[in-house]
Design a protein around this motif. Structure first.
Motif, PDB file in Angstrom:
ATOM      1  N   THR A 141       0.832  -1.216   0.000  1.00 28.51           N
ATOM      2  CA  THR A 141       0.000   0.000   0.000  1.00 28.51           C
ATOM      3  C   THR A 141       0.861   1.258   0.000  1.00 28.51           C
ATOM      4  O   THR A 141       0.446   2.292   0.516  1.00 28.51           O
ATOM      5  CB  THR A 141      -0.935   0.013   1.226  1.00 28.51           C
ATOM      6  OG1 THR A 141      -0.126  -0.083   2.422  1.00 28.51           O
ATOM      7  CG2 THR A 141      -1.909  -1.135   1.191  1.00 28.51           C
ATOM      8  N   SER A 142       2.035   1.177  -0.573  1.00 27.88           N
ATOM      9  CA  SER A 142       2.936   2.332  -0.574  1.00 27.88           C
ATOM     10  C   SER A 142       2.734   3.244  -1.781  1.00 27.88           C
ATOM     11  O   SER A 142       3.472   4.211  -1.941  1.00 27.88           O
ATOM     12  CB  SER A 142       4.391   1.845  -0.535  1.00 27.88           C
ATOM     13  OG  SER A 142       4.686   1.073  -1.686  1.00 27.88           O
ATOM     14  N   THR A 143       1.762   2.931  -2.623  1.00 30.40           N
ATOM     15  CA  THR A 143       1.549   3.738  -3.820  1.00 30.40           C
ATOM     16  C   THR A 143       0.496   4.823  -3.582  1.00 30.40           C
ATOM     17  O   THR A 143      -0.381   4.660  -2.717  1.00 30.40           O
ATOM     18  CB  THR A 143       1.071   2.844  -4.978  1.00 30.40           C
ATOM     19  OG1 THR A 143      -0.194   2.266  -4.601  1.00 30.40           O
ATOM     20  CG2 THR A 143       2.066   1.729  -5.247  1.00 30.40           C
ATOM     21  N   PRO A 144       0.548   5.920  -4.329  1.00 30.16           N
ATOM     22  CA  PRO A 144      -0.497   6.947  -4.204  1.00 30.16           C
ATOM     23  C   PRO A 144      -1.896   6.390  -4.477  1.00 30.16           C
ATOM     24  O   PRO A 144      -2.878   6.827  -3.869  1.00 30.16           O
ATOM     25  CB  PRO A 144      -0.090   7.976  -5.273  1.00 30.16           C
ATOM     26  CG  PRO A 144       1.370   7.779  -5.455  1.00 30.16           C
ATOM     27  CD  PRO A 144       1.617   6.315  -5.263  1.00 30.16           C
ATOM     28  N   ARG A 145      -1.980   5.414  -5.375  1.00 31.50           N
ATOM     29  CA  ARG A 145      -3.279   4.808  -5.669  1.00 31.50           C
ATOM     30  C   ARG A 145      -3.849   4.094  -4.446  1.00 31.50           C
ATOM     31  O   ARG A 145      -5.058   4.156  -4.183  1.00 31.50           O
ATOM     32  CB  ARG A 145      -3.118   3.819  -6.825  1.00 31.50           C
ATOM     33  CG  ARG A 145      -4.422   3.276  -7.362  1.00 31.50           C
ATOM     34  CD  ARG A 145      -4.153   2.413  -8.573  1.00 31.50           C
ATOM     35  NE  ARG A 145      -5.384   1.879  -9.131  1.00 31.50           N
ATOM     36  CZ  ARG A 145      -5.434   1.092 -10.192  1.00 31.50           C
ATOM     37  NH1 ARG A 145      -4.312   0.759 -10.819  1.00 31.50           N
ATOM     38  NH2 ARG A 145      -6.595   0.640 -10.624  1.00 31.50           N
ATOM     39  N   GLN A 153      -6.814   8.659   6.248  1.00 33.22           N
ATOM     40  CA  GLN A 153      -6.851   8.286   7.667  1.00 33.22           C
ATOM     41  C   GLN A 153      -6.613   6.798   7.859  1.00 33.22           C
ATOM     42  O   GLN A 153      -5.828   6.383   8.721  1.00 33.22           O
ATOM     43  CB  GLN A 153      -8.209   8.690   8.258  1.00 33.22           C
ATOM     44  CG  GLN A 153      -8.450  10.199   8.286  1.00 33.22           C
ATOM     45  CD  GLN A 153      -7.462  10.922   9.195  1.00 33.22           C
ATOM     46  OE1 GLN A 153      -6.955  10.349  10.159  1.00 33.22           O
ATOM     47  NE2 GLN A 153      -7.171  12.171   8.883  1.00 33.22           N
ATOM     48  N   ARG A 154      -7.297   5.967   7.082  1.00 35.53           N
ATOM     49  CA  ARG A 154      -7.121   4.519   7.213  1.00 35.53           C
ATOM     50  C   ARG A 154      -5.705   4.113   6.815  1.00 35.53           C
ATOM     51  O   ARG A 154      -5.097   3.238   7.429  1.00 35.53           O
ATOM     52  CB  ARG A 154      -8.145   3.782   6.346  1.00 35.53           C
ATOM     53  CG  ARG A 154      -9.565   3.884   6.853  1.00 35.53           C
ATOM     54  CD  ARG A 154     -10.534   3.219   5.903  1.00 35.53           C
ATOM     55  NE  ARG A 154     -10.233   1.806   5.708  1.00 35.53           N
ATOM     56  CZ  ARG A 154     -10.794   1.061   4.777  1.00 35.53           C
ATOM     57  NH1 ARG A 154     -11.684   1.605   3.943  1.00 35.53           N
ATOM     58  NH2 ARG A 154     -10.505  -0.209   4.659  1.00 35.53           N
ATOM     59  N   TRP A 155      -5.199   4.751   5.747  1.00 33.88           N
ATOM     60  CA  TRP A 155      -3.834   4.449   5.295  1.00 33.88           C
ATOM     61  C   TRP A 155      -2.825   4.794   6.397  1.00 33.88           C
ATOM     62  O   TRP A 155      -1.897   4.032   6.666  1.00 33.88           O
ATOM     63  CB  TRP A 155      -3.531   5.245   4.028  1.00 33.88           C
ATOM     64  CG  TRP A 155      -2.195   4.955   3.425  1.00 33.88           C
ATOM     65  CD1 TRP A 155      -1.871   3.997   2.512  1.00 33.88           C
ATOM     66  CD2 TRP A 155      -0.967   5.650   3.721  1.00 33.88           C
ATOM     67  NE1 TRP A 155      -0.538   4.045   2.218  1.00 33.88           N
ATOM     68  CE2 TRP A 155       0.038   5.037   2.930  1.00 33.88           C
ATOM     69  CE3 TRP A 155      -0.630   6.715   4.550  1.00 33.88           C
ATOM     70  CZ2 TRP A 155       1.355   5.475   2.967  1.00 33.88           C
ATOM     71  CZ3 TRP A 155       0.692   7.143   4.588  1.00 33.88           C
ATOM     72  CH2 TRP A 155       1.661   6.527   3.792  1.00 33.88           C
ATOM     73  N   THR A 156      -3.039   5.950   7.047  1.00 32.82           N
ATOM     74  CA  THR A 156      -2.128   6.362   8.120  1.00 32.82           C
ATOM     75  C   THR A 156      -2.172   5.376   9.281  1.00 32.82           C
ATOM     76  O   THR A 156      -1.130   4.994   9.832  1.00 32.82           O
ATOM     77  CB  THR A 156      -2.494   7.771   8.614  1.00 32.82           C
ATOM     78  OG1 THR A 156      -2.411   8.688   7.511  1.00 32.82           O
ATOM     79  CG2 THR A 156      -1.563   8.223   9.714  1.00 32.82           C
ATOM     80  N   SER A 162       4.226   0.118  11.114  1.00 35.27           N
ATOM     81  CA  SER A 162       5.674   0.136  10.887  1.00 35.27           C
ATOM     82  C   SER A 162       6.426   0.212  12.216  1.00 35.27           C
ATOM     83  O   SER A 162       7.514  -0.364  12.350  1.00 35.27           O
ATOM     84  CB  SER A 162       6.063   1.311   9.986  1.00 35.27           C
ATOM     85  OG  SER A 162       5.629   2.528  10.557  1.00 35.27           O
ATOM     86  N   TYR A 163       5.842   0.909  13.214  1.00 28.81           N
ATOM     87  CA  TYR A 163       6.491   0.975  14.525  1.00 28.81           C
ATOM     88  C   TYR A 163       6.495  -0.401  15.193  1.00 28.81           C
ATOM     89  O   TYR A 163       7.457  -0.793  15.841  1.00 28.81           O
ATOM     90  CB  TYR A 163       5.778   1.997  15.417  1.00 28.81           C
ATOM     91  CG  TYR A 163       6.260   3.399  15.183  1.00 28.81           C
ATOM     92  CD1 TYR A 163       7.409   3.871  15.809  1.00 28.81           C
ATOM     93  CD2 TYR A 163       5.577   4.259  14.330  1.00 28.81           C
ATOM     94  CE1 TYR A 163       7.869   5.148  15.592  1.00 28.81           C
ATOM     95  CE2 TYR A 163       6.022   5.544  14.102  1.00 28.81           C
ATOM     96  CZ  TYR A 163       7.168   5.988  14.738  1.00 28.81           C
ATOM     97  OH  TYR A 163       7.634   7.256  14.515  1.00 28.81           O
ATOM     98  N   VAL A 164       5.396  -1.134  15.034  1.00 27.15           N
ATOM     99  CA  VAL A 164       5.335  -2.487  15.602  1.00 27.15           C
ATOM    100  C   VAL A 164       6.362  -3.386  14.904  1.00 27.15           C
ATOM    101  O   VAL A 164       7.089  -4.145  15.548  1.00 27.15           O
ATOM    102  CB  VAL A 164       3.911  -3.067  15.456  1.00 27.15           C
ATOM    103  CG1 VAL A 164       3.850  -4.464  16.075  1.00 27.15           C
ATOM    104  CG2 VAL A 164       2.883  -2.151  16.087  1.00 27.15           C
ATOM    105  N   ALA A 165       6.396  -3.272  13.569  1.00 27.12           N
ATOM    106  CA  ALA A 165       7.312  -4.120  12.798  1.00 27.12           C
ATOM    107  C   ALA A 165       8.770  -3.849  13.172  1.00 27.12           C
ATOM    108  O   ALA A 165       9.553  -4.788  13.388  1.00 27.12           O
ATOM    109  CB  ALA A 165       7.096  -3.885  11.307  1.00 27.12           C
TER     110      ALA A 165
END
Length: 214
Positions: A141-145, A153-156, A162-165
């Motif tokens: 899900t790293s693409t603008p699309r 908001q959901r993407w954020t 990433s902090y957990v990973a």
């Protein structure tokens, strides 16, 4: 006779940093090129698999931490360029994590049954494998699309994983070290500092937002 208005200083155009992402990409891929050359020339020492595993693991952790550092750096300095390389650093980190996992599989003859037993029985492997699984949806899900499809908001919220990973990655490193735990503890301290900066610099809730929710 009116006096001429003082000349206003010309606004400086925004810095063009089109070279930044390509430079970070090339710089981030150099270690894997060196690793391949060392493997081909036999320069990885007596235990090349162990050394390649360690190097790719450390690169994964370092790149993910650098990616997480972009936002705190922007919040502290006002610089905008860190945001331009955050995604590249994160994807490079994911690439090295995938390579780290492939080397692990190679070392276990790509035996998925053995890998599953390892994941279930050894917490050190469980932490690393879970971290890798958490990175997969972030990379996809790293693409603008993807941002547009999920909504910002959901993407954020998703990418807060990433902090957990990266925390699991540091734990994986800590449990994997048998003697000197200083390096993994330093990584953990840096992650904690970044998380603290994000917490202290978080945006205050808009007036009325809470009331609207209740």
């Amino acid at each position: 006779m009116t006096r001429p208005a003082p000349a206003t200083p010309a606004r400086r155009p925004p810095a063009r940093l089109g070279w930044l992402v390509p430079a970070v990409t090339v710089g981030g891929l150099l270690p894997v090129a060196v690793l391949i050359l060392d493997a081909l020339s036999g320069a990885l020492g007596a235990n090349p698999i162990q050394r390649a595993t360690l190097q790719t693991g450390l690169l994964t952790l370092a790149l993910l931490i650098l990616s997480l550092a972009c936002t705190p750096l922007r919040l502290l300095t006002g610089w905008t360029w860190p945001a331009r390389i955050r995604k590249t650093l994160g994807l490079l980190g994911f690439g090295y994590a995938a390579l780290h996992f492939l080397i692990y599989l190679f070392d276990h003859s790509f035996d998925l049954t053995l890998m599953t037993e390892d994941v279930l029985k050894r917490p050190f492997v469980t932490a690393g494998f879970t971290a890798l699984l958490l990175l997969v949806p972030l990379a996809l899900t790293s693409t603008p699309r993807a941002v547009k499809r999920l909504g910002f908001q959901r993407w954020t919220r998703l990418h807060q994983l990433s902090y957990v990973a990266v925390s699991l990655g540091a734990l994986h490193y800590y449990w994997g070290v048998k003697k000197d735990h200083t390096p993994p503890l330093i990584y953990a301290a840096v992650i904690a500092t970044l998380f603290l900066i994000r917490f202290l610099k978080r945006r205050p809730a808009r007036p009325g937002t809470r009331a609207a929710k209740t």
